[in-house]
Motif scaffolding. Sequence first.
Motif, PDB file in Angstrom:
ATOM      1  N   SER A   1       0.701  -1.523   0.003  1.00  0.00           N
ATOM      2  CA  SER A   1      -0.205  -0.250   0.274  1.00  0.00           C
ATOM      3  C   SER A   1       0.527   1.161   0.222  1.00  0.00           C
ATOM      4  O   SER A   1       0.608   2.083  -0.905  1.00  0.00           O
ATOM      5  CB  SER A   1      -0.915  -0.081   1.010  1.00  0.00           C
ATOM      6  OG  SER A   1      -1.909  -1.441   0.993  1.00  0.00           O
TER       7      SER A   1
ATOM      8  N   GLN B   1      -3.248   9.427 -16.077  1.00  0.00           N
ATOM      9  CA  GLN B   1      -3.819   7.849 -15.408  1.00  0.00           C
ATOM     10  C   GLN B   1      -3.417   7.039 -14.721  1.00  0.00           C
ATOM     11  O   GLN B   1      -2.184   7.427 -15.296  1.00  0.00           O
ATOM     12  CB  GLN B   1      -5.070   7.384 -16.355  1.00  0.00           C
ATOM     13  CG  GLN B   1      -4.624   6.585 -17.556  1.00  0.00           C
ATOM     14  CD  GLN B   1      -5.484   6.283 -17.875  1.00  0.00           C
ATOM     15  OE1 GLN B   1      -6.569   6.317 -18.057  1.00  0.00           O
ATOM     16  NE2 GLN B   1      -5.662   5.508 -19.385  1.00  0.00           N
TER      17      GLN B   1
ATOM     18  N   GLU C   1       1.340   7.001  -6.571  1.00  0.00           N
ATOM     19  CA  GLU C   1       0.565   8.190  -7.317  1.00  0.00           C
ATOM     20  C   GLU C   1       0.703   8.847  -6.914  1.00  0.00           C
ATOM     21  O   GLU C   1       0.903  10.338  -7.637  1.00  0.00           O
ATOM     22  CB  GLU C   1      -0.720   7.438  -5.887  1.00  0.00           C
ATOM     23  CG  GLU C   1      -1.519   6.468  -6.081  1.00  0.00           C
ATOM     24  CD  GLU C   1      -2.749   5.965  -5.726  1.00  0.00           C
ATOM     25  OE1 GLU C   1      -2.515   6.707  -4.418  1.00  0.00           O
ATOM     26  OE2 GLU C   1      -3.093   4.677  -5.783  1.00  0.00           O
TER      27      GLU C   1
ATOM     28  N   TYR D   1      -6.228  -4.206  -5.097  1.00  0.00           N
ATOM     29  CA  TYR D   1      -5.973  -2.930  -5.332  1.00  0.00           C
ATOM     30  C   TYR D   1      -7.739  -1.972  -5.461  1.00  0.00           C
ATOM     31  O   TYR D   1      -7.873  -1.071  -4.665  1.00  0.00           O
ATOM     32  CB  TYR D   1      -5.543  -2.632  -6.441  1.00  0.00           C
ATOM     33  CG  TYR D   1      -4.732  -3.421  -7.329  1.00  0.00           C
ATOM     34  CD1 TYR D   1      -3.200  -1.763  -7.238  1.00  0.00           C
ATOM     35  CD2 TYR D   1      -3.663  -4.694  -7.570  1.00  0.00           C
ATOM     36  CE1 TYR D   1      -1.770  -2.158  -7.386  1.00  0.00           C
ATOM     37  CE2 TYR D   1      -2.589  -4.233  -7.713  1.00  0.00           C
ATOM     38  CZ  TYR D   1      -2.079  -3.429  -7.178  1.00  0.00           C
ATOM     39  OH  TYR D   1      -0.371  -3.520  -7.582  1.00  0.00           O
ATOM     40  N   ASP D   2      -8.851  -3.139  -4.996  1.00  0.00           N
ATOM     41  CA  ASP D   2      -9.878  -2.724  -4.831  1.00  0.00           C
ATOM     42  C   ASP D   2      -9.821  -1.805  -3.087  1.00  0.00           C
ATOM     43  O   ASP D   2     -10.604  -0.591  -3.040  1.00  0.00           O
ATOM     44  CB  ASP D   2     -11.091  -3.893  -4.589  1.00  0.00           C
ATOM     45  CG  ASP D   2     -11.828  -4.930  -5.710  1.00  0.00           C
ATOM     46  OD1 ASP D   2     -11.004  -3.961  -6.659  1.00  0.00           O
ATOM     47  OD2 ASP D   2     -11.146  -5.950  -5.536  1.00  0.00           O
ATOM     48  N   ARG D   3      -9.309  -2.617  -2.637  1.00  0.00           N
ATOM     49  CA  ARG D   3      -9.319  -1.731  -0.785  1.00  0.00           C
ATOM     50  C   ARG D   3      -8.365   0.041  -1.040  1.00  0.00           C
ATOM     51  O   ARG D   3      -8.452   0.780  -0.096  1.00  0.00           O
ATOM     52  CB  ARG D   3      -7.983  -2.605  -0.066  1.00  0.00           C
ATOM     53  CG  ARG D   3      -8.731  -3.882   0.540  1.00  0.00           C
ATOM     54  CD  ARG D   3      -7.940  -4.417   1.568  1.00  0.00           C
ATOM     55  NE  ARG D   3      -6.598  -4.838   1.519  1.00  0.00           N
ATOM     56  CZ  ARG D   3      -6.418  -5.288   0.698  1.00  0.00           C
ATOM     57  NH1 ARG D   3      -7.052  -6.660   0.725  1.00  0.00           N
ATOM     58  NH2 ARG D   3      -5.209  -5.677   0.595  1.00  0.00           N
ATOM     59  N   LEU D   4      -7.628  -0.249  -1.897  1.00  0.00           N
ATOM     60  CA  LEU D   4      -7.187   1.325  -2.286  1.00  0.00           C
ATOM     61  C   LEU D   4      -7.616   1.719  -3.493  1.00  0.00           C
ATOM     62  O   LEU D   4      -7.638   3.515  -4.281  1.00  0.00           O
ATOM     63  CB  LEU D   4      -5.998   0.820  -2.846  1.00  0.00           C
ATOM     64  CG  LEU D   4      -4.688   0.123  -2.320  1.00  0.00           C
ATOM     65  CD1 LEU D   4      -2.874  -0.046  -3.171  1.00  0.00           C
ATOM     66  CD2 LEU D   4      -4.419   1.016  -1.443  1.00  0.00           C
ATOM     67  N   ASP D   5      -9.212   1.828  -4.163  1.00  0.00           N
ATOM     68  CA  ASP D   5      -9.954   2.019  -4.536  1.00  0.00           C
ATOM     69  C   ASP D   5      -9.699   2.355  -6.423  1.00  0.00           C
ATOM     70  O   ASP D   5     -10.289   3.151  -7.143  1.00  0.00           O
ATOM     71  CB  ASP D   5     -10.126   4.255  -4.397  1.00  0.00           C
ATOM     72  CG  ASP D   5     -11.266   5.196  -3.861  1.00  0.00           C
ATOM     73  OD1 ASP D   5     -12.274   3.778  -5.027  1.00  0.00           O
ATOM     74  OD2 ASP D   5     -11.104   6.036  -4.477  1.00  0.00           O
ATOM     75  N   TYR D   6      -8.644   1.414  -6.306  1.00  0.00           N
ATOM     76  CA  TYR D   6      -9.258   0.871  -7.978  1.00  0.00           C
ATOM     77  C   TYR D   6     -10.019   0.164  -8.271  1.00  0.00           C
ATOM     78  O   TYR D   6     -10.801  -0.379  -7.797  1.00  0.00           O
ATOM     79  CB  TYR D   6      -7.517   0.121  -8.405  1.00  0.00           C
ATOM     80  CG  TYR D   6      -6.248   1.246  -8.069  1.00  0.00           C
ATOM     81  CD1 TYR D   6      -5.646   1.956  -9.569  1.00  0.00           C
ATOM     82  CD2 TYR D   6      -5.752   1.466  -6.998  1.00  0.00           C
ATOM     83  CE1 TYR D   6      -4.927   1.628  -9.466  1.00  0.00           C
ATOM     84  CE2 TYR D   6      -4.846   2.190  -6.951  1.00  0.00           C
ATOM     85  CZ  TYR D   6      -4.068   2.699  -7.926  1.00  0.00           C
ATOM     86  OH  TYR D   6      -3.108   3.213  -7.861  1.00  0.00           O
ATOM     87  N   ARG D   7     -10.629   0.611  -9.568  1.00  0.00           N
ATOM     88  CA  ARG D   7     -12.079  -0.351 -10.231  1.00  0.00           C
ATOM     89  C   ARG D   7     -11.783  -0.075 -11.682  1.00  0.00           C
ATOM     90  O   ARG D   7     -10.593   0.033 -12.380  1.00  0.00           O
ATOM     91  CB  ARG D   7     -13.080   0.607  -9.784  1.00  0.00           C
ATOM     92  CG  ARG D   7     -13.147   1.489  -9.106  1.00  0.00           C
ATOM     93  CD  ARG D   7     -14.026   0.320  -8.641  1.00  0.00           C
ATOM     94  NE  ARG D   7     -14.429   0.654  -7.268  1.00  0.00           N
ATOM     95  CZ  ARG D   7     -13.200   0.389  -5.379  1.00  0.00           C
ATOM     96  NH1 ARG D   7     -12.308   0.066  -5.644  1.00  0.00           N
ATOM     97  NH2 ARG D   7     -13.610   1.002  -4.482  1.00  0.00           N
TER      98      ARG D   7
ATOM     99  N   THR E   1     -11.385  -1.473 -15.457  1.00  0.00           N
ATOM    100  CA  THR E   1     -12.520  -0.816 -16.278  1.00  0.00           C
ATOM    101  C   THR E   1     -12.124  -1.273 -17.231  1.00  0.00           C
ATOM    102  O   THR E   1     -12.991  -0.777 -18.740  1.00  0.00           O
ATOM    103  CB  THR E   1     -12.014   0.908 -16.560  1.00  0.00           C
ATOM    104  OG1 THR E   1     -10.572   0.597 -16.748  1.00  0.00           O
ATOM    105  CG2 THR E   1     -12.609   1.906 -15.206  1.00  0.00           C
TER     106      THR E   1
END
Length: 144
Positions: A94, A111, A101, A123-129, A131
Amino acid sequence: MEIRKASSADVDGVFALVEQLSDTYEVDRASFDAAYADALKDPDHSVLLVAEVDGRVAGYALMIVSRLLYTRVDSAQIQELIVDEALRGQGIGSRLVAAVEDICIQRGLNQLTVASSRTPAFYDRLDYRSTADFLKKVFFSHRD
Protein backbone atom coordinates in the motif's frame (compact mmCIF):
# COMPACT_ATOMS: atom_id res chain seq x y z
CA MET A 1 10.07 1.64 6.55
CA GLU A 2 11.41 3.94 3.85
CA ILE A 3 10.06 4.23 0.30
CA ARG A 4 12.64 5.64 -2.10
CA LYS A 5 13.84 5.54 -5.68
CA ALA A 6 15.85 2.42 -6.39
CA SER A 7 19.57 2.62 -7.08
CA SER A 8 22.12 0.25 -8.56
CA ALA A 9 22.97 -0.81 -4.99
CA ASP A 10 19.47 -2.35 -4.64
CA VAL A 11 19.88 -4.78 -7.54
CA ASP A 12 20.45 -7.90 -5.42
CA GLY A 13 17.57 -7.14 -3.08
CA VAL A 14 15.15 -6.58 -5.95
CA PHE A 15 16.40 -9.74 -7.68
CA ALA A 16 15.70 -11.74 -4.52
CA LEU A 17 12.08 -10.57 -4.69
CA VAL A 18 11.81 -11.45 -8.38
CA GLU A 19 13.12 -14.92 -7.56
CA GLN A 20 10.01 -15.42 -5.43
CA LEU A 21 8.11 -15.60 -8.75
CA SER A 22 10.18 -18.54 -10.00
CA ASP A 23 7.20 -20.89 -9.66
CA THR A 24 5.46 -18.85 -12.38
CA TYR A 25 8.30 -17.29 -14.39
CA GLU A 26 11.76 -18.43 -15.34
CA VAL A 27 14.09 -16.02 -13.59
CA ASP A 28 17.30 -15.29 -15.49
CA ARG A 29 19.88 -13.08 -13.75
CA ALA A 30 21.49 -11.70 -16.92
CA SER A 31 18.10 -10.68 -18.37
CA PHE A 32 17.08 -9.22 -15.03
CA ASP A 33 20.30 -7.18 -14.75
CA ALA A 34 19.77 -5.69 -18.23
CA ALA A 35 16.13 -4.84 -17.47
CA TYR A 36 17.09 -3.36 -14.09
CA ALA A 37 19.70 -1.10 -15.70
CA ASP A 38 17.11 0.03 -18.26
CA ALA A 39 14.61 0.81 -15.50
CA LEU A 40 17.13 3.12 -13.82
CA LYS A 41 18.33 4.74 -17.04
CA ASP A 42 15.32 6.87 -18.02
CA PRO A 43 13.49 8.26 -14.96
CA ASP A 44 11.08 10.21 -17.17
CA HIS A 45 9.59 6.99 -18.50
CA SER A 46 10.46 4.37 -15.91
CA VAL A 47 10.15 4.76 -12.14
CA LEU A 48 11.49 2.04 -9.87
CA LEU A 49 10.80 2.43 -6.17
CA VAL A 50 11.90 0.21 -3.31
CA ALA A 51 10.57 -0.24 0.19
CA GLU A 52 13.40 -0.67 2.66
CA VAL A 53 12.77 -2.30 6.03
CA ASP A 54 15.57 -2.77 8.54
CA GLY A 55 18.22 -2.05 5.90
CA ARG A 56 17.00 -4.49 3.27
CA VAL A 57 14.72 -4.31 0.23
CA ALA A 58 11.31 -5.57 1.31
CA GLY A 59 9.35 -4.65 -1.82
CA TYR A 60 9.46 -2.75 -5.06
CA ALA A 61 7.19 -1.11 -7.62
CA LEU A 62 7.97 -0.49 -11.28
CA MET A 63 5.90 2.16 -13.05
CA ILE A 64 6.13 2.92 -16.76
CA VAL A 65 5.10 6.35 -18.08
CA SER A 66 4.04 6.86 -21.68
CA ARG A 67 1.94 9.12 -23.87
CA LEU A 68 -1.18 7.41 -25.13
CA LEU A 69 -2.67 8.55 -28.41
CA TYR A 70 -6.04 9.40 -26.86
CA THR A 71 -4.78 11.34 -23.83
CA ARG A 72 -3.49 14.88 -23.68
CA VAL A 73 -0.89 14.11 -21.05
CA ASP A 74 1.24 11.15 -20.10
CA SER A 75 -0.30 8.10 -18.49
CA ALA A 76 1.29 5.56 -16.15
CA GLN A 77 0.95 1.89 -15.42
CA ILE A 78 2.24 -0.12 -12.51
CA GLN A 79 3.99 -2.95 -14.31
CA GLU A 80 5.32 -4.79 -11.28
CA LEU A 81 4.67 -4.70 -7.55
CA ILE A 82 6.25 -7.32 -5.34
CA VAL A 83 6.50 -7.48 -1.56
CA ASP A 84 8.59 -10.10 0.20
CA GLU A 85 6.32 -13.06 0.98
CA ALA A 86 7.42 -13.01 4.63
CA LEU A 87 6.42 -9.35 5.03
CA ARG A 88 3.07 -9.23 3.26
CA GLY A 89 0.10 -7.82 5.15
CA GLN A 90 2.16 -5.09 6.84
CA GLY A 91 1.20 -2.22 4.50
CA ILE A 92 4.36 -2.27 2.39
CA GLY A 93 2.48 -2.74 -0.89
CA SER A 94 0.00 0.00 0.00
CA ARG A 95 2.84 2.40 0.80
CA LEU A 96 4.53 1.61 -2.53
CA VAL A 97 1.30 2.26 -4.44
CA ALA A 98 0.78 5.53 -2.54
CA ALA A 99 4.32 6.62 -3.46
CA VAL A 100 3.66 5.82 -7.13
CA GLU A 101 0.40 7.77 -6.97
CA ASP A 102 2.22 10.77 -5.45
CA ILE A 103 4.69 10.76 -8.34
CA CYS A 104 1.80 10.64 -10.81
CA ILE A 105 0.12 13.62 -9.14
CA GLN A 106 3.38 15.59 -9.01
CA ARG A 107 3.92 14.98 -12.72
CA GLY A 108 0.33 15.85 -13.63
CA LEU A 109 -0.30 12.45 -15.16
CA ASN A 110 -3.75 11.67 -16.49
CA GLN A 111 -4.21 8.18 -15.09
CA LEU A 112 -2.56 5.26 -13.36
CA THR A 113 -3.52 1.75 -14.35
CA VAL A 114 -2.51 -1.65 -13.09
CA ALA A 115 -3.12 -5.14 -14.42
CA SER A 116 -3.44 -7.70 -11.67
CA SER A 117 -4.63 -11.27 -11.82
CA ARG A 118 -3.26 -12.37 -8.45
CA THR A 119 -4.31 -9.59 -6.12
CA PRO A 120 -7.33 -7.64 -7.39
CA ALA A 121 -8.74 -7.38 -3.84
CA PHE A 122 -5.57 -5.52 -2.79
CA TYR A 123 -6.18 -2.87 -5.44
CA ASP A 124 -9.91 -2.74 -4.70
CA ARG A 125 -9.02 -1.72 -1.12
CA LEU A 126 -6.91 1.12 -2.57
CA ASP A 127 -9.92 2.40 -4.58
CA TYR A 128 -8.89 1.02 -7.98
CA ARG A 129 -11.79 -0.10 -10.15
CA SER A 130 -11.85 -2.52 -13.04
CA THR A 131 -12.43 -0.69 -16.32
CA ALA A 132 -11.21 -3.32 -18.78
CA ASP A 133 -10.06 -6.89 -19.11
CA PHE A 134 -6.36 -7.60 -19.36
CA LEU A 135 -5.73 -10.19 -22.04
CA LYS A 136 -2.46 -11.88 -22.89
CA LYS A 137 -1.26 -14.09 -25.72
CA VAL A 138 1.98 -16.00 -25.17
CA PHE A 139 4.02 -16.57 -28.33
CA PHE A 140 6.78 -18.66 -26.79
CA SER A 141 8.02 -19.76 -23.44
CA HIS A 142 11.53 -19.36 -22.08
CA ARG A 143 11.11 -22.45 -19.94
CA ASP A 144 12.94 -25.52 -21.23
